[in-house]
Design a protein around this motif. Structure first.
Motif, mmCIF file in Angstrom:
data_model
loop_
_atom_site.group_PDB
_atom_site.id
_atom_site.type_symbol
_atom_site.label_atom_id
_atom_site.label_comp_id
_atom_site.label_asym_id
_atom_site.label_seq_id
_atom_site.Cartn_x
_atom_site.Cartn_y
_atom_site.Cartn_z
ATOM 1 N N ALA A 1 1.131 3.543 2.192
ATOM 2 C CA ALA A 1 1.702 3.704 3.537
ATOM 3 C C ALA A 1 2.807 2.678 3.790
ATOM 4 C CB ALA A 1 0.612 3.575 4.594
ATOM 5 N N GLN A 2 2.599 1.453 3.327
ATOM 6 C CA GLN A 2 3.628 0.414 3.492
ATOM 7 C C GLN A 2 4.869 0.746 2.673
ATOM 8 O OE1 GLN A 2 1.287 -2.964 2.269
ATOM 9 N NE2 GLN A 2 0.685 -3.453 4.374
ATOM 10 N N GLU B 1 5.882 3.761 1.856
ATOM 11 C CA GLU B 1 6.555 4.859 2.549
ATOM 12 C C GLU B 1 7.339 4.326 3.747
ATOM 13 O OE1 GLU B 1 8.218 8.232 3.807
ATOM 14 O OE2 GLU B 1 7.332 7.853 1.849
ATOM 15 N N THR C 1 0.863 -1.180 0.000
ATOM 16 C CA THR C 1 0.000 0.000 0.000
ATOM 17 C C THR C 1 0.903 1.236 0.000
ATOM 18 O OG1 THR C 1 -0.048 0.230 2.409
ATOM 19 C CG2 THR C 1 -1.716 -1.232 1.416
#
Length: 127
Positions: free
Chosen positions: A36-37, A39, A34
């Motif tokens: 966020a993952q 990042e 994702t």
């Protein structure tokens, strides 16, 4: 000395058990993380690069399969912050259904082919 390694519970097609960096990088390359993952991966990889030596930069042959077959990296238990940061990687792997286990060895789990203050790289003992 105590050594710690986080690796896949299942072998890859080559019969090896990749460590958590390799597992996360494979998810990233395949576009499965994702935002966020991804990042988290980028930020934490940068942190690791800033805080510990990459064995393959210190010795380009350390992971050469012809020179050091099956070479794997292990953190030294004394590298507490490096070990502690693995938790976020393990959470991402778990979210993707990828089993990862923590191995603990109370002596070098093979012939040491690289060592620094934080880690060792070993060629496993033959069974």
């Amino acid at each position: 000395m105590v050594y710690i390694r986080f690796q896949s519970t299942e072998p890859n097609p080559d019969g090896r058990h990749p460590g958590f960096f390799g597992l996360i990088n494979n998810l990233s390359r395949s576009g499965r993380l994702t935002p966020a993952q991804e990042e988290f991966r980028r930020a934490n990889h940068a942190w690791y690069e800033a805080h510990y030596t990459n064995p393959s930069e210190a010795d380009p042959a350390v992971y050469d399969r012809a020179v050091n077959p099956g070479a794997t990296a292990w953190f030294k238990e004394s590298a507490e912050e490096l070990v502690a940061r693995a938790g976020g990687y393990l959470e991402i792997l778990d979210a993707h259904g990828i089993g990862c286990t923590k191995l603990v060895a109370h002596e070098a789990p093979g012939q040491i082919v690289y060592e620094d203050a934080d880690q060792i790289v070993v060629v496993p003992h033959r069974s």
